[in-house]
Design an enzyme around this catalytic site. Sequence first.
Site, PDB file in Angstrom:
ATOM      1  N   ASP A  50      -7.174  -1.729   3.952  1.00  0.00           N
ATOM      2  CA  ASP A  50      -6.184  -2.749   3.610  1.00  0.00           C
ATOM      3  C   ASP A  50      -6.526  -4.110   4.233  1.00  0.00           C
ATOM      4  O   ASP A  50      -5.938  -5.121   3.850  1.00  0.00           O
ATOM      5  CB  ASP A  50      -4.784  -2.340   4.092  1.00  0.00           C
ATOM      6  CG  ASP A  50      -4.275  -1.096   3.393  1.00  0.00           C
ATOM      7  OD1 ASP A  50      -4.593  -0.921   2.209  1.00  0.00           O
ATOM      8  OD2 ASP A  50      -3.557  -0.304   4.032  1.00  0.00           O
ATOM      9  N   ASP A  74       0.865  -1.169   0.000  1.00  0.00           N
ATOM     10  CA  ASP A  74       0.000   0.000   0.000  1.00  0.00           C
ATOM     11  C   ASP A  74       0.910   1.229   0.000  1.00  0.00           C
ATOM     12  O   ASP A  74       2.037   1.162   0.494  1.00  0.00           O
ATOM     13  CB  ASP A  74      -0.888  -0.009   1.248  1.00  0.00           C
ATOM     14  CG  ASP A  74      -1.704   1.250   1.386  1.00  0.00           C
ATOM     15  OD1 ASP A  74      -2.404   1.603   0.428  1.00  0.00           O
ATOM     16  OD2 ASP A  74      -1.629   1.883   2.452  1.00  0.00           O
ATOM     17  N   ASP A 123      -1.578  -0.668   6.216  1.00  0.00           N
ATOM     18  CA  ASP A 123      -1.794  -0.117   7.556  1.00  0.00           C
ATOM     19  C   ASP A 123      -3.208   0.373   7.817  1.00  0.00           C
ATOM     20  O   ASP A 123      -3.551   0.680   8.948  1.00  0.00           O
ATOM     21  CB  ASP A 123      -0.824   1.054   7.797  1.00  0.00           C
ATOM     22  CG  ASP A 123      -1.182   2.272   6.962  1.00  0.00           C
ATOM     23  OD1 ASP A 123      -1.647   2.084   5.825  1.00  0.00           O
ATOM     24  OD2 ASP A 123      -0.995   3.402   7.455  1.00  0.00           O
TER      25      ASP A 123
END
Length: 339
Positions: A227, A24, A223
Site C-alpha cells: 500500500d 485497501d 496498512d
Amino acid sequence: THGILIKSAEALEIAHTVNTVVLDKTGTITEGKPQVTDIVPADGVDPQILLQLAASIEKPSEHPLADAIISRAEQDGLALLPTDEFEAVPGRGIGAEIEGRLLLAGNPAFMKEQDIEISTLQDLGDAFSADGKTPLYFADSGRALGVIAVADVIKPTSRDAIRQFKKLGIDVVMLTGDNQRTAEAIRRQLEIDRVVAEVMPQDKEAEIRRIQESGQKVAMIGDGINDAPALARADVGIAIGAGTDIAIESADIVLMRSDLQDAVTAVELSKAVIRNIKQNLFWAFAYNIAGIPLAAGVFYSLLKWRLSPMFAAAAMSLSSVSVVTNALRLRRFKPSNST
C-alpha cells in the site's frame, strides 16, 4: 485524544477537501485474520491430504490467506511437508516442489495459465465468492486437488465508518486482490460506492493516479507494504497504526488504532480546524478593517471620531483574546461516532 497522528499542517489542510476515500480491504476494512470456512477436495482426494499439501505449499508464503490455511492444518494436527523451489506470482498464485512433485496454489486465472483443469470446481468456487469468501485452488502434478475457501471477518466498525464517509459527501472505493465476485459481495454488504477487484499490488498506485486525474482529491487508507506507493501518491495517505513500518512512514496521517472510524474523525477534525481558522481570519480582518481607518483619523473630519491610544491597545488585546478563545473551542470537538 482521538488516537490520530497528523504529521503536517499541509496534511490537515488537504484532508478537509477530500472527496474520494480509497480503502485497501485486507487489514483495513477486514480484521486481516482470515479463517478457513470450507475444504472441498476433487474426486478421489482425501480432504486431510488436500489440507496438508495446501498448508505445506503455503508455509513459505507471506500472504494473509496462507496463515489461515496453516493455522487450520495445525489445529487438525497435520504435519507440514518440506518444500523446495518456492515461487510466488504476485496477484496470481504460488508454486513449489514437495517430494519431487510440483504443487500449485492460486486463483482460477493462475490455474488456467498453468493448464490445470478446474471446471468441476469452478461453480463451487463461484458460489464461495458470491458469499464473500475467497476460493483458493490447489493442484498436484498438473491435476486439480480441490478448493479451499477462506473468509476474512469484516471489522465491527467498518460499516459505520463507510456510512459516515458517505454522509460527509465522500465517495468510497475499495481496492482488493480478490476476484470480482468476492469483491462485489463485500461491496454489497458494506454499501461501498465502487470496488476495483483483482488489483495487482503495483496497480494500486496507478488506480489512485487515475482517480486524481478525474479531478478528485483522494485519501488512501491502507496498512501493508504494497500500500506504500498508493499512500505516497494520494493527496492524503492514512495508515493503520497496526500496519507495516513502511506504510506508516509513507502516510501523512497515522491512526493509532486499527479502526476506520478514526479515519472519519481525522477528516472531521480537519474540517473543524479549517473552519476555525477561517473564523479567526474573519474576525482579525474585521477588527483591522474597522480599527485602522478609525485610528488614521478618516472619520474625524466628518463625525469627529478618533481612536485614543489606550482604546486602540485594548481593542488589539480584545482581538487576540477573541481569536485565541475561538481556537480553544476545538478542545470541545467531538467526532460524529462518539457516544
